[in-house]
Design an enzyme around this catalytic site. Structure first.
Site, PDB file in Angstrom:
ATOM      1  N   LYS A 279       0.840  -1.198   0.000  1.00 51.22           N
ATOM      2  CA  LYS A 279       0.000   0.000   0.000  1.00 51.22           C
ATOM      3  C   LYS A 279       0.875   1.248   0.000  1.00 51.22           C
ATOM      4  O   LYS A 279       2.012   1.202   0.477  1.00 51.22           O
ATOM      5  CB  LYS A 279      -0.871   0.023   1.263  1.00 51.22           C
ATOM      6  CG  LYS A 279      -2.041  -0.940   1.259  1.00 51.22           C
ATOM      7  CD  LYS A 279      -2.856  -0.791   2.539  1.00 51.22           C
ATOM      8  CE  LYS A 279      -4.000  -1.786   2.571  1.00 51.22           C
ATOM      9  NZ  LYS A 279      -5.014  -1.572   1.528  1.00 51.22           N
ATOM     10  N   ARG A 353     -10.356 -11.574   2.149  1.00 53.57           N
ATOM     11  CA  ARG A 353     -11.159 -12.687   1.629  1.00 53.57           C
ATOM     12  C   ARG A 353     -10.389 -14.000   1.731  1.00 53.57           C
ATOM     13  O   ARG A 353     -10.983 -15.062   1.856  1.00 53.57           O
ATOM     14  CB  ARG A 353     -11.578 -12.379   0.180  1.00 53.57           C
ATOM     15  CG  ARG A 353     -10.419 -12.158  -0.757  1.00 53.57           C
ATOM     16  CD  ARG A 353     -10.825 -11.426  -2.026  1.00 53.57           C
ATOM     17  NE  ARG A 353     -10.905  -9.965  -1.826  1.00 53.57           N
ATOM     18  CZ  ARG A 353     -11.237  -9.105  -2.771  1.00 53.57           C
ATOM     19  NH1 ARG A 353     -11.559  -9.524  -3.989  1.00 53.57           N
ATOM     20  NH2 ARG A 353     -11.293  -7.810  -2.514  1.00 53.57           N
TER      21      ARG A 353
HETATM   22  N1  BES Z   1      -8.240  -3.667   4.384  1.00 51.32           N
HETATM   23  C1  BES Z   1      -8.353  -3.298   3.035  1.00 51.32           C
HETATM   24  C2  BES Z   1      -9.647  -2.551   2.724  1.00 51.32           C
HETATM   25  C3  BES Z   1      -9.730  -1.148   3.231  1.00 51.32           C
HETATM   26  C4  BES Z   1      -9.068  -0.124   2.588  1.00 51.32           C
HETATM   27  C5  BES Z   1     -10.509  -0.856   4.313  1.00 51.32           C
HETATM   28  C6  BES Z   1      -9.192   1.168   3.041  1.00 51.32           C
HETATM   29  C7  BES Z   1     -10.635   0.439   4.771  1.00 51.32           C
HETATM   30  C8  BES Z   1      -9.977   1.453   4.138  1.00 51.32           C
HETATM   31  C9  BES Z   1      -8.339  -4.545   2.146  1.00 51.32           C
HETATM   32  O1  BES Z   1      -7.539  -5.572   2.595  1.00 51.32           O
HETATM   33  C10 BES Z   1      -7.805  -4.125   0.820  1.00 51.32           C
HETATM   34  O2  BES Z   1      -6.680  -3.740   0.763  1.00 51.32           O
HETATM   35  N2  BES Z   1      -8.641  -4.188  -0.187  1.00 51.32           N
HETATM   36  C11 BES Z   1      -8.264  -3.792  -1.496  1.00 51.32           C
HETATM   37  C12 BES Z   1      -8.803  -4.816  -2.452  1.00 51.32           C
HETATM   38  C13 BES Z   1      -8.289  -4.664  -3.852  1.00 51.32           C
HETATM   39  C14 BES Z   1      -6.818  -4.999  -3.900  1.00 51.32           C
HETATM   40  C15 BES Z   1      -9.073  -5.579  -4.745  1.00 51.32           C
HETATM   41  C16 BES Z   1      -8.861  -2.423  -1.762  1.00 51.32           C
HETATM   42  O3  BES Z   1      -9.992  -2.169  -1.343  1.00 51.32           O
HETATM   43  O4  BES Z   1      -8.178  -1.601  -2.345  1.00 51.32           O
HETATM   44 MN    MN Z   2      -5.531  -5.386   1.955  1.00 46.42          MN
END
Ligand code: BES
Ligand code: MN
Ligand code: ZN
Length: 493
Positions: A279, A353
């Site tokens: 990230k 997931r």
């Molecule tokens: N924990 C994150 C989702 C999230 C992001 C929650 C920002 C709250 C605030 C999750 O694990 C994630 O990173 N999801 C990705 C999925 C994508 C790679 C398909 C996302 O939402 O960007």
């Molecule tokens: Mn994530």
């Protein structure tokens, strides 16, 4: 906090502070009008002087009122009478708690439960009051060397004009007080930094809770046990971390063995760096909150232990730390889930997931009446629904309908999104049975589509709490949602 119902006449009840409401344009609710009479119209005079009009959220303190046995009156503006719904009612209680603590008061007599709140029976007025006051007493302190001022409010008396409501309100108070305590548990876990709140910490907390409550049995599975169960998907997430992944299983038994349990499953990523699909740095600290689903499961189990209802509930926490390292899962790696489905990990940041799917397969052994998973799963859900509604996705209309309604009942709203067949093909993979991401479109839905491949054997709902589990900015911190919704569902089904 201690809650007591008072139905004795207002003029004989002693208190440090009597809390009264006033509607917009100086209209007095029944109880306030009664007190005004006892005070020889002192309140009317204050209103006439223009010190307070009754606009929503206004408040003043009146000292030494003559004619009642209260040291003060806290007068709260309630806005329009016809607009007083349970959300606003809860908000006025929240303001009340804040003001009482600000003035360092330890007790108060609150008359707001006698207000006419739209479509809200007396027991719910008690429930919301206890939940709000209990929750308002939470402060984060653990990692501060200079602890903040402790909330002073300890004893809340509720004035009820209608004596026949006593039983219902008492029941509501017991529920709300347990829910409020559960929310505090969830908030504390959510707020703890990831160097304290690790997967093992979840295991320890669950075991400590079970030690204090004989209705609760806890089992903590480590990586070796999960490997034997074939949980290759869950294990792939923590592979790059030195923290051991854990599956925490908590069984609350308040009913007979024959009663099939409702199951709740929480995403417990104690820190989500994204893994090799790293990230961006800005705001990454907030990914300590990526275990708020798990925290809500723990909070709900704590609330059940406090209330002791005659039901069976199983809480499961799927916990890992998502880190990059030379051992970490890489984009393109294929892992095998406990269900036997192979998964191409196209993005290591879609890890929630991956831990949930194995937990969702694991819980089949409990022959659940229903399974609800709770997860900070997608940024897309924050875009779609913001911080107001949690996302609700389900393979069962009856279950989804119930959750929607219960969520409304306790001011913990969620909004349903579809998981229709057409979205499923976004998860097609050339190298495995399924991919772990579905492209840029409909991210919240394709995440739920992924989970739906593992939940064919029971009624299932998924709550995406990415937008509702914590607040950002100056008030940064966990909210304790959706403990109220989960408790309302479990107690009524
Ligand atoms: N924990 C994150 C989702 C999230 C992001 C929650 C920002 C709250 C605030 C999750 O694990 C994630 O990173 N999801 C990705 C999925 C994508 C790679 C398909 C996302 O939402 O960007
Ligand atoms: Mn994530
Ligand atoms: Zn995550």
């Amino acid at each position: 906090m201690n809650f007591t119902i008072k139905t004795t006449p207002l003029q004989t009840t002693t208190t440090s502070c009597m809390v009264l409401g006033v509607f917009q344009n100086k209209a007095l609710p029944e109880v306030t009008a009664q007190v005004d009479k006892l005070l020889k119209k002192q309140l009317s005079k204050i209103l006439d002087a223009g010190d307070i009009t009754g606009a929503s959220g206004q408040h003043i303190i009146v000292h030494n009122p003559v004619g009642i046995r209260a040291k003060r009156i806290l007068l709260i503006g309630l806005g329009k009478k016809s607009a007083l719904n349970r959300k606003r009612y809860a908000n006025f209680l929240d303001i009340t708690a804040q003001v009482l603590n600000k003035y360092s008061l330890s007790d108060a007599l609150v008359t707001l439960p006698s207000l006419p709140v739209i479509d809200t029976p007396a027991d719910k007025l008690g429930q919301i009051l206890a939940q709000t006051f209990e929750n308002s007493a939470y402060r984060y302190n653990l990692t501060k060397s200079k602890k903040g001022k402790k909330p002073t409010l300890k004893k809340v008396d509720l004035y009820l004009a209608d004596k026949s409501q006593r039983r219902g309100v008492k029941k509501g108070l017991d529920i709300g007080s347990a829910v409020g305590k559960g929310m505090a548990v969830a908030r504390e876990l959510g707020n703890l930094p990831a160097n304290i709140c690790t997967p093992s910490y979840f295991g320890e907390q669950a075991q400590a809770l079970a030690k204090r409550n004989k209705e609760l049995k806890t089992r903590v599975l480590g990586e070796a046990q999960m490997r034997r169960l074939g949980m290759g998907s869950l294990l792939s997430v923590g592979h790059g971390s030195d923290e051991e992944s854990k599956l925490v299983v908590m069984e609350y038994k308040g009913s007979s063995d024959a009663a099939r349990p409702n199951v709740i499953v929480g995403k417990g990523i104690t820190f989500d760096t994204g893994g090799i699909s790293l990230k961006p740095g800005s705001g990454m600290d907030e990914m300590k909150f990526d275990m708020c689903g798990a925290a809500s499961v723990m909070g709900t189990m704590a609330a059940l232990c406090a209330l002791k209802p005659k039901i069976n509930v199983i809480g499961v926490i799927a916990s890992a730390e998502n880190m990059p390292s030379s051992r970490a899962t890489k984009p393109g790696d294929v892992v095998t889930s406990m269900a036997g489905l192979t998964i191409e990990v196209l993005n290591t940041d879609a890890e929630g997931r991956l831990v949930l799917c194995d937990a969702l397969t694991y819980v089949e052994r409990f022959k659940p009446k229903s399974v609800i998973d709770i997860a900070t799963l997608t940024g897309a859900c924050v875009v779609a629904l913001g911080g107001v509604n949690s996302g609700l996705l389900s393979n069962n209309d009856d279950l989804a309908g119930k959750l929607f309604q219960h969520a409304q009942d306790v001011n913990d709203p969620c909004w349903r999104l579809p998981i229709s067949e057409e979205y499923q093909k976004q998860l097609d993979s050339n190298f495995a049975d399924i991919a772990n991401i579905g492209g840029a479109k409909a991210g919240t839905i394709t995440a739920a589509c992924f989970l739906s491949r593992f939940t064919g054997n029971y009624p299932w709902a998924h709550l995406d709490i990415a937008g509702t589990a914590w607040l950002q900015g100056k008030a940064k911190g966990a909210t304790g949602r959706p403990v109220p919704l989960l408790m309302e569902y479990l107690l009524n089904n």
